[in-house]
Design a protein around this motif. Structure first.
Motif, PDB file in Angstrom:
ATOM      1  N   UNK A   1       0.821  -1.200   0.000  1.00  0.00           N
ATOM      2  CA  UNK A   1       0.000   0.000   0.000  1.00  0.00           C
ATOM      3  C   UNK A   1       0.856   1.251   0.000  1.00  0.00           C
ATOM      4  N   UNK A   2       0.327   2.322  -0.541  1.00  0.00           N
ATOM      5  CA  UNK A   2       0.956   3.639  -0.456  1.00  0.00           C
ATOM      6  C   UNK A   2       0.035   4.496   0.393  1.00  0.00           C
TER       7      UNK A   2
ATOM      8  N   UNK B   1      -3.178  -0.995  -2.884  1.00  0.00           N
ATOM      9  CA  UNK B   1      -4.072   0.069  -2.427  1.00  0.00           C
ATOM     10  C   UNK B   1      -3.317   1.384  -2.280  1.00  0.00           C
ATOM     11  N   UNK B   2      -3.996   2.476  -2.636  1.00  0.00           N
ATOM     12  CA  UNK B   2      -3.527   3.830  -2.337  1.00  0.00           C
ATOM     13  C   UNK B   2      -4.471   4.402  -1.286  1.00  0.00           C
TER      14      UNK B   2
ATOM     15  N   UNK C   1      -7.569   2.467   8.345  1.00  0.00           N
ATOM     16  CA  UNK C   1      -8.128   2.346   6.995  1.00  0.00           C
ATOM     17  C   UNK C   1      -7.145   1.623   6.076  1.00  0.00           C
ATOM     18  N   UNK C   2      -5.862   1.910   6.241  1.00  0.00           N
ATOM     19  CA  UNK C   2      -4.852   1.310   5.372  1.00  0.00           C
ATOM     20  C   UNK C   2      -4.736  -0.193   5.596  1.00  0.00           C
ATOM     21  N   UNK C   3      -4.638  -0.616   6.851  1.00  0.00           N
ATOM     22  CA  UNK C   3      -4.478  -2.057   7.093  1.00  0.00           C
ATOM     23  C   UNK C   3      -5.758  -2.818   6.744  1.00  0.00           C
ATOM     24  N   UNK C   4      -6.905  -2.173   6.968  1.00  0.00           N
ATOM     25  CA  UNK C   4      -8.161  -2.824   6.566  1.00  0.00           C
ATOM     26  C   UNK C   4      -8.222  -3.004   5.051  1.00  0.00           C
ATOM     27  N   UNK C   5      -7.757  -1.997   4.328  1.00  0.00           N
ATOM     28  CA  UNK C   5      -7.813  -2.074   2.867  1.00  0.00           C
ATOM     29  C   UNK C   5      -6.929  -3.197   2.338  1.00  0.00           C
TER      30      UNK C   5
ATOM     31  N   UNK D   1      -3.491  -7.902   9.391  1.00  0.00           N
ATOM     32  CA  UNK D   1      -3.435  -7.302  10.722  1.00  0.00           C
ATOM     33  C   UNK D   1      -2.305  -6.281  10.847  1.00  0.00           C
ATOM     34  N   UNK D   2      -2.530  -5.276  11.651  1.00  0.00           N
ATOM     35  CA  UNK D   2      -1.503  -4.247  11.863  1.00  0.00           C
ATOM     36  C   UNK D   2      -0.208  -4.864  12.361  1.00  0.00           C
TER      37      UNK D   2
END
Length: 228
Positions: free
Chosen positions: A128-129, A152-153, A171-175, A179-180
């Motif tokens: 992700x970015x 994902x961006x 939001x980023x880890x869900x996308x 898991x964080x």
């Protein structure tokens, strides 16, 4: 520890807004004197600083500065004021320079950006970015074919949250659906990007040096976590 996803910051991490002499040669101060090299370098620093207020601002512009990465209108408003306060008093010159700032094609990738994105993707990691930004940076990746490596961006102006707020990391880890605790955040700001630790992410800090002076920091960061 198993890393299954990597989040990369954009400015100062994957790409950098480098000084292009052609942008600045015609800039002049109030007296019409061309800006010297030191003034030009300071302008670029102020335009890309990830945190911290870079000039004195009135209350209206302080609010715009604090929320600039949530709202493109506020971003434009405050950066034109920053440029004015930084020795670019002529509106047309400030606007032209601002338009460079928000043009993804004007940003320079670090030498190992492609290799880092590709290494993570080819190992089967989600990529992700995650950026505090008020404009769409996807064209910087699609123009090079690097969007193929990014799942994902997550851009602050699209999601309404900014780093280091936990909501944007959530939001980023869900996308990415990872898991964080199995996610690595790579960024150039301890304050902003390092906020991912509060959610349980691992964090790797890179130095936002000029691209020519930082050949392999991204790959080194990934290797430190066994993912490159």
């Amino acid at each position: 520890m198993t890393i299954r996803a990597v989040l990369f910051d954009f400015s100062g991490t994957l790409f950098r807004l480098e000084q292009d002499e052609s942008w600045l040669t015609e800039l002049t101060d109030h007296d019409g004197t061309p800006l010297d090299i030191e003034a030009q370098a300071e302008l670029m620093r102020r335009m890309t600083a990830p945190v911290g207020q870079v000039v004195e601002l009135d209350a209206e512009h302080v609010h715009a500065w604090q929320h600039r990465d949530r709202d493109p209108g506020l971003h434009r408003k405050v950066y034109l004021e920053v440029l004015k306060k930084s020795g670019v008093p002529h509106f047309d010159q400030a606007e032209a320079l601002y338009n460079r700032l928000i043009d993804p094609s004007q940003w320079t990738p670090y030498p190992d950006t492609e290799a880092a994105l590709k290494a993570a993707a080819e190992r089967g990691l989600k990529v992700g970015v995650l950026s505090n930004i008020a404009f769409d940076i996807r064209p910087a990746f699609t123009a090079r074919g690097w969007d193929a490596y990014v799942d994902e961006f997550v851009l602050s102006f699209e999601v309404g949250a900014i780093k280091p707020e936990l909501e944007i990391f959530r939001k980023a880890v869900r996308s990415l659906d990872v898991p964080a605790t199995e996610t690595l955040m790579v960024g150039d700001s301890e304050e902003a990007d390092g906020g991912a630790r509060a959610l349980g992410c691992e964090f790797a800090l890179v130095d936002p040096l000029p691209t020519a002076e930082r050949p392999d920091a991204l790959l080194t960061a990934l290797r430190g976590f066994g993912v490159a």
